[in-house]
Design a protein around this motif. Structure first.
Motif, PDB file in Angstrom:
ATOM      1  N   ALA A 161      43.925  37.033  51.082  1.00  0.00           N
ATOM      2  CA  ALA A 161      43.134  37.325  49.882  1.00  0.00           C
ATOM      3  C   ALA A 161      43.422  38.740  49.378  1.00  0.00           C
ATOM      4  O   ALA A 161      43.557  38.956  48.162  1.00  0.00           O
ATOM      5  CB  ALA A 161      41.643  37.158  50.181  1.00  0.00           C
ATOM      6  N   ALA A 162      43.552  39.680  50.291  1.00  0.00           N
ATOM      7  CA  ALA A 162      43.874  41.054  49.899  1.00  0.00           C
ATOM      8  C   ALA A 162      45.275  41.126  49.291  1.00  0.00           C
ATOM      9  O   ALA A 162      45.493  41.848  48.311  1.00  0.00           O
ATOM     10  CB  ALA A 162      43.758  41.985  51.102  1.00  0.00           C
ATOM     11  N   ASP A 163      46.204  40.375  49.850  1.00  0.00           N
ATOM     12  CA  ASP A 163      47.558  40.325  49.285  1.00  0.00           C
ATOM     13  C   ASP A 163      47.501  39.823  47.845  1.00  0.00           C
ATOM     14  O   ASP A 163      48.147  40.380  46.950  1.00  0.00           O
ATOM     15  CB  ASP A 163      48.467  39.403  50.103  1.00  0.00           C
ATOM     16  CG  ASP A 163      48.784  39.934  51.488  1.00  0.00           C
ATOM     17  OD1 ASP A 163      48.574  41.140  51.750  1.00  0.00           O
ATOM     18  OD2 ASP A 163      49.243  39.119  52.319  1.00  0.00           O
ATOM     19  N   PHE A 164      46.738  38.757  47.623  1.00  0.00           N
ATOM     20  CA  PHE A 164      46.604  38.197  46.281  1.00  0.00           C
ATOM     21  C   PHE A 164      45.983  39.214  45.329  1.00  0.00           C
ATOM     22  O   PHE A 164      46.479  39.437  44.224  1.00  0.00           O
ATOM     23  CB  PHE A 164      45.760  36.923  46.316  1.00  0.00           C
ATOM     24  CG  PHE A 164      45.432  36.395  44.957  1.00  0.00           C
ATOM     25  CD1 PHE A 164      46.363  35.647  44.255  1.00  0.00           C
ATOM     26  CD2 PHE A 164      44.203  36.666  44.373  1.00  0.00           C
ATOM     27  CE1 PHE A 164      46.064  35.173  42.983  1.00  0.00           C
ATOM     28  CE2 PHE A 164      43.903  36.200  43.106  1.00  0.00           C
ATOM     29  CZ  PHE A 164      44.838  35.447  42.404  1.00  0.00           C
ATOM     30  N   LEU A 165      44.886  39.816  45.762  1.00  0.00           N
ATOM     31  CA  LEU A 165      44.185  40.755  44.885  1.00  0.00           C
ATOM     32  C   LEU A 165      45.028  41.969  44.543  1.00  0.00           C
ATOM     33  O   LEU A 165      45.066  42.398  43.389  1.00  0.00           O
ATOM     34  CB  LEU A 165      42.873  41.205  45.536  1.00  0.00           C
ATOM     35  CG  LEU A 165      41.767  40.160  45.548  1.00  0.00           C
ATOM     36  CD1 LEU A 165      40.606  40.638  46.401  1.00  0.00           C
ATOM     37  CD2 LEU A 165      41.309  39.850  44.138  1.00  0.00           C
ATOM     38  N   THR A 166      45.704  42.531  45.526  1.00  0.00           N
ATOM     39  CA  THR A 166      46.484  43.731  45.244  1.00  0.00           C
ATOM     40  C   THR A 166      47.723  43.425  44.410  1.00  0.00           C
ATOM     41  O   THR A 166      48.285  44.328  43.794  1.00  0.00           O
ATOM     42  CB  THR A 166      46.878  44.477  46.538  1.00  0.00           C
ATOM     43  OG1 THR A 166      47.578  43.579  47.404  1.00  0.00           O
ATOM     44  CG2 THR A 166      45.648  45.029  47.243  1.00  0.00           C
ATOM     45  N   ALA A 167      48.132  42.170  44.361  1.00  0.00           N
ATOM     46  CA  ALA A 167      49.250  41.775  43.502  1.00  0.00           C
ATOM     47  C   ALA A 167      48.793  41.469  42.079  1.00  0.00           C
ATOM     48  O   ALA A 167      49.609  41.365  41.171  1.00  0.00           O
ATOM     49  CB  ALA A 167      49.964  40.558  44.096  1.00  0.00           C
ATOM     50  N   HIS A 168      47.484  41.320  41.885  1.00  0.00           N
ATOM     51  CA  HIS A 168      46.943  40.995  40.559  1.00  0.00           C
ATOM     52  C   HIS A 168      46.933  42.250  39.684  1.00  0.00           C
ATOM     53  O   HIS A 168      46.522  43.321  40.136  1.00  0.00           O
ATOM     54  CB  HIS A 168      45.523  40.438  40.697  1.00  0.00           C
ATOM     55  CG  HIS A 168      45.031  39.786  39.466  1.00  0.00           C
ATOM     56  ND1 HIS A 168      44.549  40.492  38.399  1.00  0.00           N
ATOM     57  CD2 HIS A 168      44.957  38.479  39.130  1.00  0.00           C
ATOM     58  CE1 HIS A 168      44.197  39.658  37.447  1.00  0.00           C
ATOM     59  NE2 HIS A 168      44.447  38.425  37.867  1.00  0.00           N
ATOM     60  N   PRO A 169      47.354  42.131  38.416  1.00  0.00           N
ATOM     61  CA  PRO A 169      47.430  43.326  37.561  1.00  0.00           C
ATOM     62  C   PRO A 169      46.076  44.000  37.306  1.00  0.00           C
ATOM     63  O   PRO A 169      46.027  45.200  37.058  1.00  0.00           O
ATOM     64  CB  PRO A 169      48.035  42.798  36.258  1.00  0.00           C
ATOM     65  CG  PRO A 169      47.989  41.325  36.335  1.00  0.00           C
ATOM     66  CD  PRO A 169      47.836  40.932  37.767  1.00  0.00           C
ATOM     67  N   ALA A 170      44.988  43.262  37.406  1.00  0.00           N
ATOM     68  CA  ALA A 170      43.666  43.859  37.179  1.00  0.00           C
ATOM     69  C   ALA A 170      43.204  44.696  38.367  1.00  0.00           C
ATOM     70  O   ALA A 170      42.283  45.501  38.243  1.00  0.00           O
ATOM     71  CB  ALA A 170      42.635  42.774  36.882  1.00  0.00           C
ATOM     72  N   VAL A 171      43.844  44.506  39.515  1.00  0.00           N
ATOM     73  CA  VAL A 171      43.452  45.228  40.720  1.00  0.00           C
ATOM     74  C   VAL A 171      44.542  46.222  41.109  1.00  0.00           C
ATOM     75  O   VAL A 171      44.279  47.393  41.340  1.00  0.00           O
ATOM     76  CB  VAL A 171      43.171  44.263  41.889  1.00  0.00           C
ATOM     77  CG1 VAL A 171      42.838  45.024  43.161  1.00  0.00           C
ATOM     78  CG2 VAL A 171      42.051  43.303  41.525  1.00  0.00           C
ATOM     79  N   GLY A 172      45.748  45.745  41.201  1.00  0.00           N
ATOM     80  CA  GLY A 172      46.861  46.606  41.573  1.00  0.00           C
ATOM     81  C   GLY A 172      46.726  47.130  42.980  1.00  0.00           C
ATOM     82  O   GLY A 172      46.195  46.462  43.862  1.00  0.00           O
TER      83      GLY A 172
END
Length: 103
Positions: A25-36
């Motif tokens: 989940a952290a991998d997904f979130l940190t790859a998302h442009p809104a989170v980076g």
């Protein structure tokens, strides 16, 4: 071992797999442009507090951790809640028997 756990019975409680899911989940979130690559916060509720705290301890992306009504299992707590060492042994025996039936 992980392959064996993937084939495990439904509702099998695996701390290693739970922490792996949090890492994914952290991998997904940190790859998302809104989170980076900003630091993440982790929230663990009840038994999830064990997994969230284990994840936060090993992943530098977690900058804050909140635990709500944490159910943190240690030997003393388990013995108090499950009928002492004998109660825990009985639960383990029942779990092993259920696993044998499942397999």
């Amino acid at each position: 071992m992980v392959d064996d756990l993937r084939r495990a019975a439904r509702d099998y409680e695996s701390p290693a797999l739970k922490v792996r899911d949090l890492r994914a989940a952290a991998d997904f979130l940190t790859a998302h442009p809104a989170v980076g690559d900003r630091q993440l916060g982790a929230l663990g509720v009840c038994a999830g507090a064990m997994y969230a705290s284990a994840f936060a301890a090993e992943d530098a992306r977690v900058g804050s951790l909140a635990l709500v009504a944490p159910w943190l299992h240690d030997r003393r707590i388990c013995e108090e809640n499950y009928g002492g060492a004998e109660g825990i042994a009985a639960k383990k025996a029942a779990a092993a028997a259920a696993r044998r039936r499942y397999e």
